[in-house]
Design a protein around this motif. Structure first.
Motif, mmCIF file in Angstrom:
data_model
loop_
_atom_site.group_PDB
_atom_site.id
_atom_site.type_symbol
_atom_site.label_atom_id
_atom_site.label_comp_id
_atom_site.label_asym_id
_atom_site.label_seq_id
_atom_site.Cartn_x
_atom_site.Cartn_y
_atom_site.Cartn_z
ATOM 1 N N SER A 525 0.813 -1.217 0.091
ATOM 2 C CA SER A 525 0.072 -0.035 0.161
ATOM 3 C C SER A 525 0.797 1.420 -0.072
ATOM 4 C CB SER A 525 -0.890 0.050 1.107
ATOM 5 O OG SER A 525 -0.317 0.148 2.388
ATOM 6 N N ILE A 536 -2.571 6.236 -1.518
ATOM 7 C CA ILE A 536 -2.877 4.694 -1.013
ATOM 8 C C ILE A 536 -3.853 4.369 -2.373
ATOM 9 C CG2 ILE A 536 -5.055 5.066 0.318
ATOM 10 C CD1 ILE A 536 -3.758 2.836 1.863
ATOM 11 N N SER A 539 -1.622 2.734 -4.986
ATOM 12 C CA SER A 539 -0.844 1.748 -4.829
ATOM 13 C C SER A 539 -1.004 0.590 -5.362
ATOM 14 C CB SER A 539 -0.718 1.482 -3.078
ATOM 15 O OG SER A 539 -1.949 0.899 -2.609
#
Length: 664
Positions: A525, A536, A539
């Motif tokens: 993440s 995030i 990610s």
């Protein structure tokens, strides 16, 4: 000098093993707890003692019973410790006679003498020693009474051959002599034992004989035909001869032959606990009270305090320490966002898990669990199984892995396979951390009822699928025989050790597997195609999970975070919570419980819990399914069918819930 511990199921065998070795093995007040041999070292001599599965005879019907019989045929040992239930000695002595006929030195332990005395039974051990040609001790193994005397005796014990001999019908003796002439290379006592077991159709001995003395088949057939002409069967006549000896022995050895007394409390409880109508509602009431204690009255307040500690003081101390050592931003993120958020998010549920295991251990040790199996037998019979198949399902409440292994106690191969396939549907302790998180966030006033509904749903789905599988596999009929143990007042030491033994695996996982998984999940993440410390949503974890997220939209939880939690949950269900703690951004001073309502509604939350309950079992469970079935096909089937069932039921919960106005 190795000793072997034999006995009927539920005679206190494992309790005696623990007392003599100073070790701790799982003890349950019902049959089928020991499913493979366990080895410990005697406190008095340091020599090995092997605890074998409980059996009623040496003629194995189940996989676990084969372990005991094959031990006699294949292993080297010096003497036998035979534990018998003093209150049910007539039945137990059949196994004792078979063991004495094996020829090895034997020591008998009359266990549960306290229960026998309460039932008006007192035995003369001198008579038993004389007639059986063996040393006899009395004990109450679960309390440790008499165990020290046994240890002292074993400290200076030198095994000596006994002279026990039980004559059989003349025709049987003639055929035994013919068989022994062929097995002239074997010791006389062993060849006699082999002959009797072979004549009794012991399948393990049949394999042994066929590979070494195939000519014995004609002798057995001759004995069978001649005895059948007399209106009986060979195996039945052998059993009858033993029964006659046992009845005569008990007449001589029973000092106070009075009518057995049933404890009024036991009788009163069983009128409800084993009632054909009230038995199942009573069981559900017991579960509800346990969940009420676990979530509402005891567990949740403690878990809330732990959660506040991890989110507040512990995080602050970690920040201060990292600042003091000038740690890099990367290290600070690993510790606070990865380790503390991931592992800490799981550890907050440790109190609830230990409280649940304490009460499960309590009802196991009390003798009630065997009653549950008896009550469920009526229901299980209607779906092609029997009550013994329910025992692995009960064990699966703690962990699916030993539950699947306990399916070895099921005699019929197809029933055993069905039990293995259904056990992962039982709500194991790993799922409990997910339940705890969601019921605290969405169902604070009804936590016990929601968790109970999930446990019941797992059982109901298992029953429905068992009916379907039994119809497809065309199961053969089987019978359920279980000795009802007496109700016991649990021993506190035993109770606490049992609770710790069940719960320590959860703590160990938090310190190892979940720790490593949390760091790995956080890393995925933290990194993305454009480098480190990316948003995030950009990610690697978000990108991969985003591919699967739309699949779950009809179920009410189509976010990539929820998909990530389900994917990592395949490794271990506890990782679901640690994944959510990492992937959902939790502001300082708040907890994941307060954040989840931004991503779930109560309806979608329950749909998610249903999916967690039923979908693909964890990696360890899949591995043991492969081991126990020996089939990649059935292992793959267990994964696929669970996914399909979970999806269909979660879809039904969410969509029907929306239609009736429960929210979207």
């Amino acid at each position: 000098m190795q000793a072997a511990l034999f006995g009927n199921p539920n005679t206190g065998k494992t309790s005696l093993f623990n007392q003599l070795t100073g070790s701790y093995e799982y003890v349950g007040n019902w049959s089928g707890v020991t499913i493979e041999k366990k080895v410990g070292m005697l406190k008095s001599t340091g020599q090995p003692l092997v605890d074998l599965p409980g059996i009623y005879s040496l003629n194995p019907l189940t996989k676990d019973e084969e372990v005991a019989t094959n031990f006699l045929l294949e292993e080297s040992f010096s003497y036998i410790l035979n534990i018998v239930n003093a209150s049910h000695l007539e039945r137990n002595l059949h196994l004792t006679i078979e063991l004495l006929e094996f020829g090895k030195p034997l020591i008998m332990v009359l266990n549960m003498v306290d229960l026998a005395k309460r039932q008006g039974v007192e035995l003369d051990t001198d008579v038993l020693e004389t007639r059986l040609q063996t040393k006899v001790f009395t004990a109450v193994a679960r309390k440790g009474v008499g165990c020290e005397e046994i240890n002292q005796y074993l400290a200076s014990y030198t095994p000596k051959a006994h002279s026990f001999f039980l004559p059989y019908d003349q025709l049987i003796e003639e055929h035994i002599e013919r068989a022994q002439e062929i097995m002239i290379d074997q010791p006389s006592s062993f060849s006699r034992w082999l002959s009797l077991q072979y004549f009794s159709n012991n399948e393990s001995v049949e394999l042994y004989i066929e590979s070494r003395y195939p000519e014995l088949a004609s002798i057995r057939q001759s004995a069978f035909e001649q005895i059948t002409e007399q209106g009986t069967f060979l195996a039945d006549l052998i059993h009858h001869n033993r029964q006659q000896f046992i009845e005569q022995l008990l007449q001589e050895a029973t000092l106070k032959p009075v009518e057995k007394k049933v404890l009024p409390l036991t009788e009163y409880i069983d009128r409800v606990a084993t009632h054909k109508v009230l038995g199942i509602p009573f069981f559900l009431l017991v579960l509800f009270l346990i969940f009420k204690l676990t979530f509402d009255w005891l567990g949740t307040p403690i878990s809330d305090q732990l959660d506040a500690f991890f989110a507040g003081p512990l995080s602050n101390w970690a920040d201060s320490l990292l600042n003091a050592i000038n740690a890099t931003d990367f290290i600070r993120a690993v510790v606070t966002q990865g380790i503390i958020a991931g592992v800490g998010g799981v550890l907050v549920f440790v109190p609830q898990i230990f409280i649940l295991f304490f009460f499960i251990s309590l009802i196991e040790d009390s003798g009630y669990m065997a009653r549950v199996a008896l009550v469920m037998d009526r229901l299980m019979e209607s779906i092609g199984l029997n009550g013994k198949a329910f025992i692995p399902l009960i064990i699966g409440f703690g962990c699916n892995v030993p539950g699947i292994m306990a399916a070895r106690t099921v005699e019929q191969p197809k029933e055993r396979l069905i039990t293995i396939l259904l056990t992962p549907l039982m709500s194991c302790s790993a799922r409990l951390s997910v339940y705890s998180l969601f019921v605290a966030a969405f169902f604070k006033d009804h936590q016990a009822a929601i968790v109970l509904s999930l446990y019941v749903l797992g059982i109901v789905v298992a029953i429905i699928l068992a009916k379907l599988f039994s119809w497809v596999l065309k199961n053969e009929g089987s019978y359920f025989v279980m000795e009802m143990p007496p109700y016991n007042i649990p021993q506190w030491k035993q109770l606490l050790r049992s609770t710790w033994d069940k719960g320590k695996g959860f703590v160990r996982k938090a310190g190892t597997f979940i720790f490593g998984g949390s760091v790995f999940i956080w890393l995925l993440s933290y990194l993305g195609p454009h480098g480190a410390n990316v948003p995030i949503d950009e990610s690697f974890m978000a990108i991969v999970s985003g591919v699967f997220a739309p699949i779950f939209s009809p179920l009410g939880f189509g976010t990539w975070q929820a998909a990530s939690a389900l994917i990592t949950g395949f490794l271990a269900k506890e990782v679901v919570v640690s994944t959510m703690n990492i992937l959902y951004f939790v502001p300082d001073g708040q907890s994941l419980q307060t954040l989840l309502p931004h991503f779930f509604t109560p309806l979608s939350a329950y749909s998610f819990l249903v999916f967690i309950l039923l979908y693909t079992p964890c990696l360890a469970t899949v591995a043991v399914i492969q081991k126990e079935t020996g089939s990649k096909k059935w292992t793959a089937f267990s994964i696929v069918y669970a996914l399909i069932v979970a999806y269909i039921l979660s879809l039904a919960v969410y969509q029907i819930g929306r239609l009736v106005g429960l929210g979207g």
